[in-house]
Design an enzyme around this catalytic site. Structure first.
Site, PDB file in Angstrom:
ATOM      1  N   HIS A 115      31.516  40.714  32.724  1.00 32.91           N
ATOM      2  CA  HIS A 115      30.721  40.723  31.492  1.00 32.91           C
ATOM      3  C   HIS A 115      29.859  41.987  31.405  1.00 32.91           C
ATOM      4  O   HIS A 115      29.726  42.588  30.332  1.00 32.91           O
ATOM      5  CB  HIS A 115      29.803  39.499  31.438  1.00 32.91           C
ATOM      6  CG  HIS A 115      30.513  38.190  31.390  1.00 32.91           C
ATOM      7  ND1 HIS A 115      30.502  37.299  32.442  1.00 32.91           N
ATOM      8  CD2 HIS A 115      31.254  37.607  30.415  1.00 32.91           C
ATOM      9  CE1 HIS A 115      31.194  36.230  32.112  1.00 32.91           C
ATOM     10  NE2 HIS A 115      31.668  36.387  30.890  1.00 32.91           N
ATOM     11  N   ALA A 160      27.071  32.426  32.334  1.00 32.74           N
ATOM     12  CA  ALA A 160      27.537  32.512  33.721  1.00 32.74           C
ATOM     13  C   ALA A 160      28.050  33.929  33.975  1.00 32.74           C
ATOM     14  O   ALA A 160      29.155  34.139  34.465  1.00 32.74           O
ATOM     15  CB  ALA A 160      28.598  31.463  34.014  1.00 32.74           C
ATOM     16  N   LEU A 161      27.226  34.895  33.635  1.00 34.06           N
ATOM     17  CA  LEU A 161      27.653  36.289  33.600  1.00 34.06           C
ATOM     18  C   LEU A 161      27.960  36.832  34.993  1.00 34.06           C
ATOM     19  O   LEU A 161      27.296  36.497  35.966  1.00 34.06           O
ATOM     20  CB  LEU A 161      26.574  37.150  32.941  1.00 34.06           C
ATOM     21  CG  LEU A 161      26.178  36.762  31.508  1.00 34.06           C
ATOM     22  CD1 LEU A 161      25.166  37.767  30.958  1.00 34.06           C
ATOM     23  CD2 LEU A 161      27.389  36.667  30.593  1.00 34.06           C
ATOM     24  N   HIS A 162      28.986  37.675  35.052  1.00 33.19           N
ATOM     25  CA  HIS A 162      29.382  38.351  36.288  1.00 33.19           C
ATOM     26  C   HIS A 162      29.661  39.815  35.961  1.00 33.19           C
ATOM     27  O   HIS A 162      29.445  40.267  34.827  1.00 33.19           O
ATOM     28  CB  HIS A 162      30.593  37.664  36.932  1.00 33.19           C
ATOM     29  CG  HIS A 162      31.738  37.440  35.982  1.00 33.19           C
ATOM     30  ND1 HIS A 162      32.465  38.471  35.419  1.00 33.19           N
ATOM     31  CD2 HIS A 162      32.281  36.289  35.487  1.00 33.19           C
ATOM     32  CE1 HIS A 162      33.416  37.982  34.638  1.00 33.19           C
ATOM     33  NE2 HIS A 162      33.318  36.661  34.647  1.00 33.19           N
ATOM     34  N   LYS A 206      40.989  40.246  29.800  1.00 31.88           N
ATOM     35  CA  LYS A 206      41.284  39.106  30.659  1.00 31.88           C
ATOM     36  C   LYS A 206      41.681  37.902  29.815  1.00 31.88           C
ATOM     37  O   LYS A 206      42.587  37.158  30.162  1.00 31.88           O
ATOM     38  CB  LYS A 206      40.076  38.800  31.540  1.00 31.88           C
ATOM     39  CG  LYS A 206      40.351  37.792  32.641  1.00 31.88           C
ATOM     40  CD  LYS A 206      39.783  36.450  32.274  1.00 31.88           C
ATOM     41  CE  LYS A 206      40.103  35.432  33.353  1.00 31.88           C
ATOM     42  NZ  LYS A 206      39.663  34.087  32.957  1.00 31.88           N
ATOM     43  N   ASP A 207      41.003  37.708  28.682  1.00 29.54           N
ATOM     44  CA  ASP A 207      41.393  36.683  27.709  1.00 29.54           C
ATOM     45  C   ASP A 207      42.203  37.375  26.617  1.00 29.54           C
ATOM     46  O   ASP A 207      41.751  37.531  25.482  1.00 29.54           O
ATOM     47  CB  ASP A 207      40.155  35.997  27.143  1.00 29.54           C
ATOM     48  CG  ASP A 207      39.385  35.247  28.219  1.00 29.54           C
ATOM     49  OD1 ASP A 207      39.933  34.278  28.760  1.00 29.54           O
ATOM     50  OD2 ASP A 207      38.242  35.638  28.521  1.00 29.54           O
TER      51      ASP A 207
END
Length: 285
Positions: free
Chosen positions: A40, A35-37, A152-153
């Site tokens: 990524h 679900a790349l954005h 972000k993580d």
């Protein structure tokens, strides 16, 4: 525009890696769940600054989801992911199935104590065992020189760093700044779950973090900043707030009570907006 080579087995990936390394090229890996954005893709671009060849991995890892979590609903779209990777010139997409990653009889779990235990580890007890296991496998499988993860993580990044150090895995781990939308919301695959109204309300998350970080930087008590951030999220329409905590930046140990002093801190937040759980973090001090 050249499409990435798509491989589904470890053996295929290693064939390419052997050829690249025989040619004296460094290899980077960017692990993802698809679900790349743009977030990524920014990791891939950063990886390209540190290695001649970049592997993106797409694997929705069942071992990091508890039975009640969103494994089945997690967004998937390999064709779209491959198109996006082509735009940034990624060399190879490793897209294994669950059996390739976890053969019948698979019995090993990588457990990282300490940094994995609070925050996400407390809210999602199964999560970091699954993350550390799959990332250790990807490091070994790809034989990468470099691995890039998003801040972000943030807790995940610290867990992976600890795991690689403890297991003597010879990979350089690079943390990339969080990619954000214009209004400050961190880019996330789970943002796709938000309704238009929820997406508008979600900006309260980075806003509350910034306010808390500023209050602490000005000498305010950590616990007051945490409470104010929780109240701001709830006032904006967030439901359950799993945590808002300001922790020491490297090992995520507790700070306070009182001012932050000379410590390097990180505010970490997880909260629910409707049925969507959002996480974010920011440097403090």
């Amino acid at each position: 525009m050249t499409s990435p080579i798509i491989v589904r087995t470890v053996a295929e990936m290693r064939e390419h890696v052997r050829a690249w390394k025989a040619a004296g090229q460094r290899v980077a890996v960017v692990p993802t769940m698809g679900a790349l954005h743009e977030g990524h893709l920014s990791l891939v671009r950063l990886a390209q600054q540190h290695a001649e060849r970049v592997i993106a991995t797409v694997f929705v890892n069942p071992k990091q989801f508890a039975p009640h979590e969103d494994f089945d609903a997690y967004p998937r779209g390999e064709a779209a992911d491959a198109e996006k990777l082509a735009l940034v010139g990624c060399d190879l997409l490793f897209a294994p199935n669950a059996t390739e990653m976890y053969a019948p009889g698979f019995s090993t779990l990588v457990s990282v104590s300490g940094v994995s235990e609070p925050l996400e580890g407390a809210a999602r007890p199964q999560f970091f065992g699954g993350v550390a296991t799959v990332v250790a496998k990807l490091f070994i499988q790809s034989q990468a020189d470099v691995a890039v993860f998003g801040e972000k993580d943030y807790q995940q990044l610290q867990v992976v760093r600890r795991m690689a150090r403890d297991l003597d895995i010879p990979v350089e781990i690079i943390g990339a700044p969080t990619a954000r939308a214009e209004d400050g919301l961190a880019l996330s695959s789970r943002n796709a779950y938000l309704s238009a109204e929820e997406r508008a309300a979600a900006v309260a998350l980075p806003t509350a973090m910034k306010a808390a970080a500023a209050a602490v930087a000005q000498g305010g008590p950590i616990e007051d900043a945490e409470r104010s951030a929780v109240a701001a999220l709830q006032a904006a329409g967030f439901g359950q707030v799993d945590y808002v905590e300001i922790r020491e930046a490297s090992d995520l140990s507790r700070l306070g009570p009182g001012p932050i002093g000379e410590a390097s801190g990180r505010i970490l937040v997880a909260a629910w907006l409707g049925k969507t759980r959002l996480i974010d973090n920011m440097a403090v001090g």
